[in-house]
Design a protein around this motif. Structure first.
Motif, PDB file in Angstrom:
ATOM      1  N   ALA A 199      53.829  31.013  38.409  1.00 56.64           N
ATOM      2  CA  ALA A 199      54.197  30.954  39.815  1.00 56.64           C
ATOM      3  C   ALA A 199      55.106  29.769  40.110  1.00 56.64           C
ATOM      4  O   ALA A 199      55.004  28.723  39.470  1.00 56.64           O
ATOM      5  N   ALA A 200      55.982  29.966  41.090  1.00 58.61           N
ATOM      6  CA  ALA A 200      56.884  28.892  41.509  1.00 58.61           C
ATOM      7  C   ALA A 200      57.269  29.092  42.968  1.00 58.61           C
ATOM      8  O   ALA A 200      57.177  30.197  43.497  1.00 58.61           O
ATOM      9  N   MET A 201      57.733  28.028  43.575  1.00 57.95           N
ATOM     10  CA  MET A 201      58.237  28.119  44.934  1.00 57.95           C
ATOM     11  C   MET A 201      59.528  28.919  44.965  1.00 57.95           C
ATOM     12  O   MET A 201      59.714  29.772  45.828  1.00 57.95           O
ATOM     13  N   ILE A 202      60.427  28.659  44.021  1.00 60.77           N
ATOM     14  CA  ILE A 202      61.775  29.223  44.043  1.00 60.77           C
ATOM     15  C   ILE A 202      62.064  29.976  42.752  1.00 60.77           C
ATOM     16  O   ILE A 202      61.747  29.498  41.661  1.00 60.77           O
ATOM     17  N   ASP A 203      62.711  31.125  42.903  1.00 60.09           N
ATOM     18  CA  ASP A 203      63.248  31.850  41.760  1.00 60.09           C
ATOM     19  C   ASP A 203      64.768  31.820  41.865  1.00 60.09           C
ATOM     20  O   ASP A 203      65.327  32.029  42.948  1.00 60.09           O
ATOM     21  N   LEU A 204      65.414  31.539  40.743  1.00 62.59           N
ATOM     22  CA  LEU A 204      66.868  31.628  40.633  1.00 62.59           C
ATOM     23  C   LEU A 204      67.166  32.784  39.668  1.00 62.59           C
ATOM     24  O   LEU A 204      67.448  32.563  38.493  1.00 62.59           O
ATOM     25  N   PRO A 205      67.064  34.030  40.153  1.00 58.94           N
ATOM     26  CA  PRO A 205      67.133  35.193  39.259  1.00 58.94           C
ATOM     27  C   PRO A 205      68.449  35.328  38.510  1.00 58.94           C
ATOM     28  O   PRO A 205      68.475  35.909  37.423  1.00 58.94           O
ATOM     29  N   ASP A 206      69.528  34.790  39.040  1.00 57.57           N
ATOM     30  CA  ASP A 206      70.820  34.873  38.352  1.00 57.57           C
ATOM     31  C   ASP A 206      70.788  34.151  36.998  1.00 57.57           C
ATOM     32  O   ASP A 206      71.602  34.444  36.126  1.00 57.57           O
ATOM     33  N   LEU A 207      69.839  33.219  36.823  1.00 60.43           N
ATOM     34  CA  LEU A 207      69.736  32.470  35.569  1.00 60.43           C
ATOM     35  C   LEU A 207      68.808  33.144  34.553  1.00 60.43           C
ATOM     36  O   LEU A 207      68.702  32.699  33.417  1.00 60.43           O
ATOM     37  N   LYS A 252      40.880  31.250  32.732  1.00 58.46           N
ATOM     38  CA  LYS A 252      41.922  31.946  33.491  1.00 58.46           C
ATOM     39  C   LYS A 252      42.781  30.891  34.187  1.00 58.46           C
ATOM     40  O   LYS A 252      42.272  30.079  34.950  1.00 58.46           O
ATOM     41  N   VAL A 253      44.098  30.949  33.909  1.00 60.51           N
ATOM     42  CA  VAL A 253      45.013  29.881  34.310  1.00 60.51           C
ATOM     43  C   VAL A 253      46.178  30.428  35.121  1.00 60.51           C
ATOM     44  O   VAL A 253      46.741  31.474  34.787  1.00 60.51           O
ATOM     45  N   VAL A 254      46.542  29.702  36.174  1.00 57.14           N
ATOM     46  CA  VAL A 254      47.794  29.928  36.884  1.00 57.14           C
ATOM     47  C   VAL A 254      48.711  28.769  36.493  1.00 57.14           C
ATOM     48  O   VAL A 254      48.326  27.602  36.603  1.00 57.14           O
ATOM     49  N   LEU A 255      49.902  29.099  36.018  1.00 64.04           N
ATOM     50  CA  LEU A 255      50.896  28.097  35.630  1.00 64.04           C
ATOM     51  C   LEU A 255      51.902  27.952  36.769  1.00 64.04           C
ATOM     52  O   LEU A 255      52.484  28.952  37.195  1.00 64.04           O
ATOM     53  N   VAL A 256      52.100  26.736  37.283  1.00 64.89           N
ATOM     54  CA  VAL A 256      52.987  26.531  38.424  1.00 64.89           C
ATOM     55  C   VAL A 256      54.054  25.480  38.152  1.00 64.89           C
ATOM     56  O   VAL A 256      53.835  24.520  37.430  1.00 64.89           O
ATOM     57  N   ASP A 257      55.201  25.711  38.790  1.00 62.76           N
ATOM     58  CA  ASP A 257      56.295  24.742  38.805  1.00 62.76           C
ATOM     59  C   ASP A 257      57.030  24.915  40.121  1.00 62.76           C
ATOM     60  O   ASP A 257      56.734  25.831  40.892  1.00 62.76           O
ATOM     61  N   ASP A 258      58.013  24.062  40.376  1.00 64.44           N
ATOM     62  CA  ASP A 258      58.738  24.176  41.637  1.00 64.44           C
ATOM     63  C   ASP A 258      59.715  25.342  41.638  1.00 64.44           C
ATOM     64  O   ASP A 258      59.891  26.005  42.634  1.00 64.44           O
ATOM     65  N   ASP A 305      55.474  19.276  34.610  1.00 62.59           N
ATOM     66  CA  ASP A 305      56.087  17.983  34.905  1.00 62.59           C
ATOM     67  C   ASP A 305      57.454  18.184  35.561  1.00 62.59           C
ATOM     68  O   ASP A 305      58.280  18.925  35.037  1.00 62.59           O
ATOM     69  N   ALA A 306      57.732  17.579  36.638  1.00 68.17           N
ATOM     70  CA  ALA A 306      56.919  16.736  37.484  1.00 68.17           C
ATOM     71  C   ALA A 306      56.722  17.368  38.867  1.00 68.17           C
ATOM     72  O   ALA A 306      55.694  17.172  39.479  1.00 68.17           O
ATOM     73  N   ARG A 307      57.689  18.131  39.344  1.00 67.95           N
ATOM     74  CA  ARG A 307      57.534  18.691  40.691  1.00 67.95           C
ATOM     75  C   ARG A 307      56.442  19.749  40.758  1.00 67.95           C
ATOM     76  O   ARG A 307      55.875  19.982  41.826  1.00 67.95           O
ATOM     77  N   GLY A 308      56.111  20.365  39.645  1.00 69.53           N
ATOM     78  CA  GLY A 308      54.993  21.302  39.623  1.00 69.53           C
ATOM     79  C   GLY A 308      53.670  20.629  39.928  1.00 69.53           C
ATOM     80  O   GLY A 308      52.727  21.272  40.401  1.00 69.53           O
ATOM     81  N   PHE A 309      53.589  19.307  39.682  1.00 72.67           N
ATOM     82  CA  PHE A 309      52.366  18.561  39.976  1.00 72.67           C
ATOM     83  C   PHE A 309      52.050  18.595  41.474  1.00 72.67           C
ATOM     84  O   PHE A 309      50.891  18.593  41.861  1.00 72.67           O
ATOM     85  N   ILE A 310      53.071  18.611  42.301  1.00 74.52           N
ATOM     86  CA  ILE A 310      52.878  18.576  43.756  1.00 74.52           C
ATOM     87  C   ILE A 310      52.176  19.841  44.213  1.00 74.52           C
ATOM     88  O   ILE A 310      51.165  19.785  44.922  1.00 74.52           O
ATOM     89  N   ILE A 311      52.704  20.973  43.812  1.00 72.48           N
ATOM     90  CA  ILE A 311      52.102  22.259  44.193  1.00 72.48           C
ATOM     91  C   ILE A 311      50.773  22.438  43.469  1.00 72.48           C
ATOM     92  O   ILE A 311      49.769  22.837  44.063  1.00 72.48           O
ATOM     93  N   GLY A 312      50.770  22.140  42.179  1.00 69.39           N
ATOM     94  CA  GLY A 312      49.585  22.372  41.364  1.00 69.39           C
ATOM     95  C   GLY A 312      48.360  21.604  41.817  1.00 69.39           C
ATOM     96  O   GLY A 312      47.249  22.144  41.812  1.00 69.39           O
ATOM     97  N   SER A 313      48.530  20.350  42.204  1.00 65.85           N
ATOM     98  CA  SER A 313      47.364  19.558  42.603  1.00 65.85           C
ATOM     99  C   SER A 313      46.743  20.097  43.884  1.00 65.85           C
ATOM    100  O   SER A 313      45.521  20.231  43.976  1.00 65.85           O
ATOM    101  N   ALA A 314      47.562  20.432  44.863  1.00 66.00           N
ATOM    102  CA  ALA A 314      47.029  20.987  46.113  1.00 66.00           C
ATOM    103  C   ALA A 314      46.377  22.346  45.871  1.00 66.00           C
ATOM    104  O   ALA A 314      45.305  22.647  46.417  1.00 66.00           O
ATOM    105  N   LEU A 315      46.994  23.172  45.038  1.00 62.43           N
ATOM    106  CA  LEU A 315      46.445  24.497  44.748  1.00 62.43           C
ATOM    107  C   LEU A 315      45.126  24.392  43.986  1.00 62.43           C
ATOM    108  O   LEU A 315      44.151  25.075  44.318  1.00 62.43           O
TER     109      LEU A 315
END
Length: 180
Positions: free
Chosen positions: A150-158, A118-124, A61-71
């Motif tokens: 999986a995600a579009m962006i990683d913020l590794p400093d966090l 078998k599951v892929v977990l996605v978020d933005d 929830d919620a931006r992961g829904f955008i990527i997840g639905s298309a995928l």
């Protein structure tokens, strides 16, 4: 980072000092508005998982829904929604996690997966990893197998990606903003 990832990264708008001073907000709406960047983004995920037997895409929830639905559509997999507490209408499992100031909760329908799925977990994006870690605990409680987070962006400093990897999870992100 390859050209493909770099082009998606360039399409992400950075909004300085939002929502508070010192924060650089990574706005994905510009990727969604750019039809070429959006297609490249979804294709990056589809190509990564095409040919693997993925039963479900769990989207946060919620931006992961955008990527997840298309995928999920492209992989011919089911789409499962990991929601903020109080948003799902049936019997749920709930997992609490820590925020900077307090706690939050995510939930999942108890019948969202079959054991062994078998599951892929996605978020933005992956920031501190709290939401994704809570979602993985829910998925595992049902008995499904997480192929990758999986995600579009990683913020590794966090530190979120590191925390996910320390939990034994494979992590994939299209691009990262390290030290930026």
């Amino acid at each position: 980072m390859d050209y493909f990832s770099e082009s998606i990264k360039k399409a992400i708008r950075t909004v300085p000092d939002w929502p508070k001073p010192g924060v650089s907000f990574r706005d994905i709406t510009t990727v969604l508005q750019d039809k070429t960047a959006f297609r490249k983004l979804i294709d990056a995920f589809v190509h990564r998982y095409h040919g693997q037997h993925i039963d479900a895409v769990a989207a946060v929830d919620a931006r992961g829904f955008i990527i997840g639905s298309a995928l999920a559509y492209e992989l011919n997999a089911s789409l499962v929604l990991v929601r903020k507490k109080g948003k799902l209408p049936f019997d749920t499992l709930v997992e609490d996690y820590e925020l900077e100031y307090g706690t939050a909760s995510v939930e999942l329908h108890k019948d969202a997966f079959k054991p062994g799925d078998k599951v892929v977990l996605v978020d933005d994006l992956i920031a501190t990893g709290g939401t994704m870690l809570a979602a993985t605990r829910l998925i595992r409680r049902i008995g499904a197998e997480i192929v990758e987070v999986a995600a579009m962006i990683d913020l590794p400093d966090l530190g979120g990606s590191r925390k996910l990897q320390e939990e034994g999870l494979q992590v994939y992100t299209v691009c990262s903003f390290e030290g930026e």
